[in-house]
Design a protein around this motif. Structure first.
Motif, PDB file in Angstrom:
ATOM      1  N   ARG A   1       0.803  -1.225   0.000  1.00 55.08           N
ATOM      2  CA  ARG A   1       0.000   0.000   0.000  1.00 55.08           C
ATOM      3  C   ARG A   1       0.838   1.278   0.000  1.00 55.08           C
ATOM      4  N   LEU A   2       2.142   1.139   0.280  1.00 58.54           N
ATOM      5  CA  LEU A   2       3.019   2.310   0.352  1.00 58.54           C
ATOM      6  C   LEU A   2       4.353   1.983  -0.282  1.00 58.54           C
ATOM      7  N   PHE A   3       4.809   2.855  -1.189  1.00 57.54           N
ATOM      8  CA  PHE A   3       6.105   2.707  -1.852  1.00 57.54           C
ATOM      9  C   PHE A   3       6.977   3.893  -1.456  1.00 57.54           C
ATOM     10  N   VAL A   4       8.153   3.611  -0.921  1.00 57.51           N
ATOM     11  CA  VAL A   4       9.038   4.645  -0.388  1.00 57.51           C
ATOM     12  C   VAL A   4      10.324   4.671  -1.199  1.00 57.51           C
ATOM     13  N   SER A   5      10.705   5.861  -1.661  1.00 57.27           N
ATOM     14  CA  SER A   5      11.911   5.977  -2.483  1.00 57.27           C
ATOM     15  C   SER A   5      12.867   7.038  -1.959  1.00 57.27           C
ATOM     16  N   ASP A   6      14.115   6.650  -1.875  1.00 58.02           N
ATOM     17  CA  ASP A   6      15.223   7.579  -1.659  1.00 58.02           C
ATOM     18  C   ASP A   6      15.371   8.456  -2.907  1.00 58.02           C
TER      19      ASP A   6
ATOM     20  N   LYS B   1       9.436   8.388 -13.427  1.00 59.25           N
ATOM     21  CA  LYS B   1       8.249   9.209 -13.176  1.00 59.25           C
ATOM     22  C   LYS B   1       6.987   8.459 -13.593  1.00 59.25           C
ATOM     23  N   GLU B   2       7.024   7.875 -14.764  1.00 57.79           N
ATOM     24  CA  GLU B   2       5.863   7.137 -15.270  1.00 57.79           C
ATOM     25  C   GLU B   2       5.517   5.970 -14.353  1.00 57.79           C
ATOM     26  N   ALA B   3       6.549   5.281 -13.855  1.00 58.72           N
ATOM     27  CA  ALA B   3       6.321   4.123 -12.989  1.00 58.72           C
ATOM     28  C   ALA B   3       5.721   4.537 -11.648  1.00 58.72           C
ATOM     29  N   LEU B   4       6.194   5.649 -11.094  1.00 56.76           N
ATOM     30  CA  LEU B   4       5.625   6.133  -9.831  1.00 56.76           C
ATOM     31  C   LEU B   4       4.166   6.511 -10.000  1.00 56.76           C
ATOM     32  N   MET B   5       3.847   7.179 -11.083  1.00 53.56           N
ATOM     33  CA  MET B   5       2.461   7.589 -11.287  1.00 53.56           C
ATOM     34  C   MET B   5       1.566   6.390 -11.587  1.00 53.56           C
ATOM     35  N   ALA B   6       2.143   5.326 -12.159  1.00 52.51           N
ATOM     36  CA  ALA B   6       1.372   4.097 -12.353  1.00 52.51           C
ATOM     37  C   ALA B   6       1.021   3.482 -10.998  1.00 52.51           C
ATOM     38  N   LEU B   7       1.935   3.576 -10.038  1.00 56.50           N
ATOM     39  CA  LEU B   7       1.646   3.117  -8.682  1.00 56.50           C
ATOM     40  C   LEU B   7       0.495   3.906  -8.079  1.00 56.50           C
ATOM     41  N   VAL B   8       0.575   5.231  -8.218  1.00 50.77           N
ATOM     42  CA  VAL B   8      -0.481   6.100  -7.678  1.00 50.77           C
ATOM     43  C   VAL B   8      -1.827   5.752  -8.306  1.00 50.77           C
ATOM     44  N   ASP B   9      -1.826   5.575  -9.620  1.00 51.29           N
ATOM     45  CA  ASP B   9      -3.066   5.229 -10.326  1.00 51.29           C
ATOM     46  C   ASP B   9      -3.633   3.895  -9.848  1.00 51.29           C
ATOM     47  N   ALA B  10      -2.753   3.009  -9.373  1.00 47.68           N
ATOM     48  CA  ALA B  10      -3.189   1.696  -8.898  1.00 47.68           C
ATOM     49  C   ALA B  10      -3.561   1.718  -7.414  1.00 47.68           C
ATOM     50  N   GLY B  11      -3.510   2.907  -6.806  1.00 48.36           N
ATOM     51  CA  GLY B  11      -3.918   3.036  -5.411  1.00 48.36           C
ATOM     52  C   GLY B  11      -2.810   2.868  -4.391  1.00 48.36           C
ATOM     53  N   VAL B  12      -1.562   2.820  -4.851  1.00 49.11           N
ATOM     54  CA  VAL B  12      -0.419   2.708  -3.938  1.00 49.11           C
ATOM     55  C   VAL B  12       0.057   4.116  -3.574  1.00 49.11           C
TER      56      VAL B  12
ATOM     57  N   THR C   1      17.638  -6.596  -5.563  1.00 47.29           N
ATOM     58  CA  THR C   1      18.538  -5.614  -6.167  1.00 47.29           C
ATOM     59  C   THR C   1      17.992  -5.264  -7.545  1.00 47.29           C
ATOM     60  N   VAL C   2      17.872  -3.969  -7.815  1.00 47.88           N
ATOM     61  CA  VAL C   2      17.289  -3.509  -9.083  1.00 47.88           C
ATOM     62  C   VAL C   2      18.145  -2.405  -9.687  1.00 47.88           C
ATOM     63  N   ALA C   3      17.914  -2.148 -10.963  1.00 47.13           N
ATOM     64  CA  ALA C   3      18.678  -1.115 -11.670  1.00 47.13           C
ATOM     65  C   ALA C   3      18.014   0.249 -11.611  1.00 47.13           C
ATOM     66  N   SER C   4      16.717   0.284 -11.242  1.00 46.50           N
ATOM     67  CA  SER C   4      15.994   1.553 -11.272  1.00 46.50           C
ATOM     68  C   SER C   4      14.778   1.515 -10.366  1.00 46.50           C
ATOM     69  N   VAL C   5      14.270   2.685 -10.052  1.00 43.25           N
ATOM     70  CA  VAL C   5      13.009   2.794  -9.319  1.00 43.25           C
ATOM     71  C   VAL C   5      11.885   2.185 -10.146  1.00 43.25           C
ATOM     72  N   ALA C   6      11.915   2.393 -11.445  1.00 43.20           N
ATOM     73  CA  ALA C   6      10.876   1.854 -12.321  1.00 43.20           C
ATOM     74  C   ALA C   6      10.803   0.334 -12.223  1.00 43.20           C
ATOM     75  N   GLU C   7      11.953  -0.317 -12.154  1.00 43.10           N
ATOM     76  CA  GLU C   7      11.968  -1.779 -12.046  1.00 43.10           C
ATOM     77  C   GLU C   7      11.316  -2.224 -10.744  1.00 43.10           C
ATOM     78  N   ALA C   8      11.618  -1.534  -9.649  1.00 45.60           N
ATOM     79  CA  ALA C   8      11.007  -1.867  -8.358  1.00 45.60           C
ATOM     80  C   ALA C   8       9.511  -1.601  -8.376  1.00 45.60           C
ATOM     81  N   ALA C   9       9.114  -0.477  -8.963  1.00 42.68           N
ATOM     82  CA  ALA C   9       7.690  -0.131  -9.024  1.00 42.68           C
ATOM     83  C   ALA C   9       6.916  -1.157  -9.842  1.00 42.68           C
ATOM     84  N   ARG C  10       7.493  -1.617 -10.934  1.00 46.07           N
ATOM     85  CA  ARG C  10       6.816  -2.635 -11.754  1.00 46.07           C
ATOM     86  C   ARG C  10       6.670  -3.939 -10.970  1.00 46.07           C
ATOM     87  N   TRP C  11       7.680  -4.273 -10.157  1.00 45.87           N
ATOM     88  CA  TRP C  11       7.593  -5.471  -9.324  1.00 45.87           C
ATOM     89  C   TRP C  11       6.431  -5.346  -8.335  1.00 45.87           C
TER      90      TRP C  11
END
Length: 267
Positions: free
Chosen positions: A3-8, A25-36, A246-256
């Motif tokens: 329910r919560l995604f936290v990023s440095d 940016k796109e991945a973070l907003m996809a999280l928001v759109d999904a209710g995270v 371990t991931v290469a980007s915030v987007a990779e983590a957000a997609r997970w």
């Protein structure tokens, strides 16, 4: 369900130019759109986190200066912390003999007694607004309330200073390696992990409903808090071993996170 995604920010959500890649940016907003819900957690000042939030055009929770300040999406301050004036002044003076550049931060400003050419270079490189105040030490505890003291320079000098501070201040000061060649000294009991725990308690969610991502030693306390933790591939091995992934980007983590939530919803 997460329910919560936290990023440095630095070396995590920020690229080398201290901006956010479009993919992230796109991945973070996809999280928001999904209710995270999203939270930014950084050693930087809160107004810098607000600037990032506005750039991303989102409403995020904010943990700034390693947990010294916490705000929710309604801009309600949940927590704040700072040194007493004498401790901050003593800490700054003990650090003066070391070959490092020191900064004094309060919630809305970062100060140096003198703005040298090296300070100006760091200001430009890090995109951090720094104010010259020749009276900054005299003002500590009255008009300037130090929430963090930051030192940048050679890592050997940083380690020497850290050892001296630990010996001299005992349990009055905590320290974190927050970036390459950078150490932050904080009031006791202040960390990203403690700050994140305060936020999730406020939100009424569980630790297993949180995912977080970071790259440095000041992120370890929050990486340890939840099993859904991600370290950036550029992080030191000691940081990576504290994370589940371990991931290469915030987007990779957000997609997970999105895939994980979809899998949970499908059950």
């Amino acid at each position: 369900m997460i329910r919560l995604f936290v990023s440095d920010l630095d070396n995590t959500l920020f690229n080398d130019k201290k901006t956010v890649n479009p993919e992230d940016k796109e991945a973070l907003m996809a999280l928001v759109d999904a209710g995270v819900q999203v939270c930014l957690a950084s050693g930087r000042m809160d107004k810098e986190l607000v600037s990032v939030m506005n750039e991303l055009q989102g409403e995020f929770h904010r943990i700034s200066q390693n947990g010294a300040f916490i705000y929710d999406t309604n801009n309600q301050r949940l927590y704040s912390a700072h040194f007493d004036g004498d401790t901050a002044r003593e800490l700054f003076r003990i650090a003066e003999p070391y070959q490092l550049v020191g900064f004094i931060s309060q919630e809305d400003g970062m100060f140096v007694p003198r703005k040298s050419e090296l300070v100006q270079q760091i200001e430009t490189q890090m995109r951090m607004p720094i104010e010259e105040r020749s009276d900054v030490l005299d003002c500590l505890g009255t008009s300037i309330f130090a929430s963090k003291l930051c030192y940048i320079g050679d890592m050997d000098e940083i380690k020497k200073l850290e050892a001296t501070v630990k010996e001299h201040f005992a349990d009055r000061v905590d320290s974190f390696i927050s970036d390459r060649h950078c150490i932050d000294f904080m009031p006791p009991g202040v960390s990203k992990g403690v700050g994140l725990k305060r936020l999730i308690d406020h939100l009424g969610i569980k630790e297993e409903e949180v995912a977080c991502i970071g790259d440095s030693y000041n992120d370890i306390s929050m990486l340890r808090l939840t099993k859904h933790s991600f370290a950036m591939a550029v992080a030191d091995a000691a940081v990576k071993q504290e994370a589940t992934h371990t991931v290469a980007s915030v987007a990779e983590a957000a997609r997970w996170v999105l895939a994980y939530n979809n899998q949970i919803s499908a059950k």
